[in-house]
Design a protein around this motif. Structure first.
Motif, mmCIF file in Angstrom:
data_model
loop_
_atom_site.group_PDB
_atom_site.id
_atom_site.type_symbol
_atom_site.label_atom_id
_atom_site.label_comp_id
_atom_site.label_asym_id
_atom_site.label_seq_id
_atom_site.Cartn_x
_atom_site.Cartn_y
_atom_site.Cartn_z
ATOM 1 N N TYR A 1 0.837 -1.203 0.000
ATOM 2 C CA TYR A 1 0.000 0.000 0.000
ATOM 3 C C TYR A 1 0.879 1.263 0.000
ATOM 4 O O TYR A 1 0.618 2.210 -0.747
ATOM 5 N N ASP A 2 1.917 1.270 0.833
ATOM 6 C CA ASP A 2 2.822 2.420 0.879
ATOM 7 C C ASP A 2 3.483 2.649 -0.471
ATOM 8 O O ASP A 2 3.642 3.790 -0.918
ATOM 9 N N ALA A 3 3.862 1.560 -1.138
ATOM 10 C CA ALA A 3 4.466 1.688 -2.466
ATOM 11 C C ALA A 3 3.469 2.284 -3.455
ATOM 12 O O ALA A 3 3.830 3.129 -4.275
ATOM 13 N N LEU B 1 11.615 0.502 -3.647
ATOM 14 C CA LEU B 1 10.609 -0.208 -2.878
ATOM 15 C C LEU B 1 10.247 0.624 -1.655
ATOM 16 O O LEU B 1 11.136 1.132 -0.970
ATOM 17 N N MET B 2 8.952 0.772 -1.402
ATOM 18 C CA MET B 2 8.515 1.490 -0.207
ATOM 19 C C MET B 2 8.363 0.506 0.937
ATOM 20 O O MET B 2 7.689 -0.508 0.798
ATOM 21 N N GLY B 3 8.973 0.804 2.050
ATOM 22 C CA GLY B 3 8.806 0.018 3.270
ATOM 23 C C GLY B 3 8.318 0.958 4.346
ATOM 24 O O GLY B 3 9.113 1.588 5.022
ATOM 25 N N GLY B 4 7.010 1.109 4.494
ATOM 26 C CA GLY B 4 6.468 2.142 5.376
ATOM 27 C C GLY B 4 6.820 3.476 4.753
ATOM 28 O O GLY B 4 6.729 3.644 3.553
ATOM 29 N N PRO B 5 7.292 4.444 5.548
ATOM 30 C CA PRO B 5 7.674 5.729 4.976
ATOM 31 C C PRO B 5 9.084 5.700 4.400
ATOM 32 O O PRO B 5 9.559 6.672 3.859
ATOM 33 N N ARG C 1 3.845 5.725 -5.612
ATOM 34 C CA ARG C 1 3.680 5.796 -7.071
ATOM 35 C C ARG C 1 2.634 6.839 -7.434
ATOM 36 O O ARG C 1 2.799 7.605 -8.374
ATOM 37 N N GLU C 2 1.536 6.870 -6.686
ATOM 38 C CA GLU C 2 0.459 7.820 -6.963
ATOM 39 C C GLU C 2 0.942 9.261 -6.817
ATOM 40 O O GLU C 2 0.621 10.119 -7.622
ATOM 41 N N ARG C 3 1.747 9.514 -5.790
ATOM 42 C CA ARG C 3 2.262 10.875 -5.581
ATOM 43 C C ARG C 3 3.198 11.304 -6.699
ATOM 44 O O ARG C 3 3.307 12.481 -7.014
ATOM 45 N N ASN C 4 3.907 10.348 -7.280
ATOM 46 C CA ASN C 4 4.886 10.674 -8.314
ATOM 47 C C ASN C 4 4.358 10.482 -9.730
ATOM 48 O O ASN C 4 5.109 10.629 -10.686
ATOM 49 N N ARG C 5 3.078 10.140 -9.875
ATOM 50 C CA ARG C 5 2.505 9.931 -11.206
ATOM 51 C C ARG C 5 2.639 11.207 -12.042
ATOM 52 O O ARG C 5 2.442 12.302 -11.564
ATOM 53 N N GLY C 6 2.993 11.013 -13.290
ATOM 54 C CA GLY C 6 3.097 12.152 -14.195
ATOM 55 C C GLY C 6 4.466 12.797 -14.207
ATOM 56 O O GLY C 6 4.756 13.609 -15.072
ATOM 57 N N ARG C 7 5.315 12.467 -13.292
ATOM 58 C CA ARG C 7 6.669 13.026 -13.296
ATOM 59 C C ARG C 7 7.567 12.137 -14.130
ATOM 60 O O ARG C 7 7.418 10.922 -14.152
ATOM 61 N N ARG C 8 8.497 12.750 -14.797
ATOM 62 C CA ARG C 8 9.467 11.953 -15.543
ATOM 63 C C ARG C 8 10.321 11.166 -14.564
ATOM 64 O O ARG C 8 10.614 11.614 -13.460
ATOM 65 N N PHE C 9 10.732 9.950 -14.976
ATOM 66 C CA PHE C 9 11.487 9.084 -14.077
ATOM 67 C C PHE C 9 12.769 9.743 -13.599
ATOM 68 O O PHE C 9 13.063 9.775 -12.426
ATOM 69 N N ARG C 10 13.544 10.323 -14.497
ATOM 70 C CA ARG C 10 14.814 10.919 -14.089
ATOM 71 C C ARG C 10 14.587 12.067 -13.120
ATOM 72 O O ARG C 10 15.278 12.191 -12.119
#
Length: 176
Positions: free
Chosen positions: A66-68, A162-166, A72-81
């Motif tokens: 869920y944290d991961a 990988l997200m592990g909690g925060p 991902r949701e927070r960073n959606r739309g941003r370029r990977f680099r």
């Protein structure tokens, strides 16, 4: 209007320890239980949301996943680099070793990641009184297992986040 996160439903910070998750669930379940609030038409709906949040946050592996997804949701739309350089700075690093066959077909495996949590014995107070468990630091280091999906065609040196909690963990793949 965006849906509240499971953390918001239970009134928790993302780094809340499991004991706090359990306490928050009990408090919110009592506050919204339909049998205890028969006059409130929203009680059943809110109670279901509380139960759903606890089912995810009360289970370490489900919580990691869920944290991961939140990350991902927070960073959606941003370029990977851009996200790698300005938003994502891993706080920990792990390494996994897989066989050539696993690299070719892909594999799902558990990765133990370091998690720094408030000491359950002193409640994170640490310095106020000597604590045997944390040595006065107020925090203890533990490991939590999170699932990592390595896609087919993985190569030696591939990096996964990988997200592990925060905690954001950089996982390096080693093909042996």
């Amino acid at each position: 209007m965006p849906q509240p996160t499971h953390y918001e439903v239970l009134g928790l910070a993302q780094d809340a320890p499991q004991e706090e998750v359990k306490r928050a669930f009990r408090r919110m379940a009592m506050a919204h239980h339909p049998d205890l609030n028969p006059a409130d038409p929203q009680a059943a709906r809110l109670f279901r949301k509380v139960v759903e949040a606890y089912e995810v946050l009360g289970d370490e592996r489900a919580r990691c996943a869920y944290d991961a997804s939140l990350h991902r949701e927070r960073n959606r739309g941003r370029r990977f680099r851009e996200s790698m350089e300005t938003v994502v700075s891993p706080e920990a690093r792990a390494e996994v070793r897989i066989s050539h066959a696993q690299a070719a077909r892909g594999v799902r495996l558990a990765v133990d990641i370091p998690v720094d949590r408030p000491c359950p014995d002193c409640g994170g107070a640490g310095r106020g009184r000597p604590c045997r468990r944390c040595g006065g630091a107020g925090r203890i280091g533990e490991e939590a297992a999170c699932m990592l999906d390595i896609p087919p065609g993985a190569m030696d040196g591939d990096v996964h986040l990988l997200m592990g909690g925060p905690l954001l963990v950089e996982v390096v793949v080693r093909v042996v």
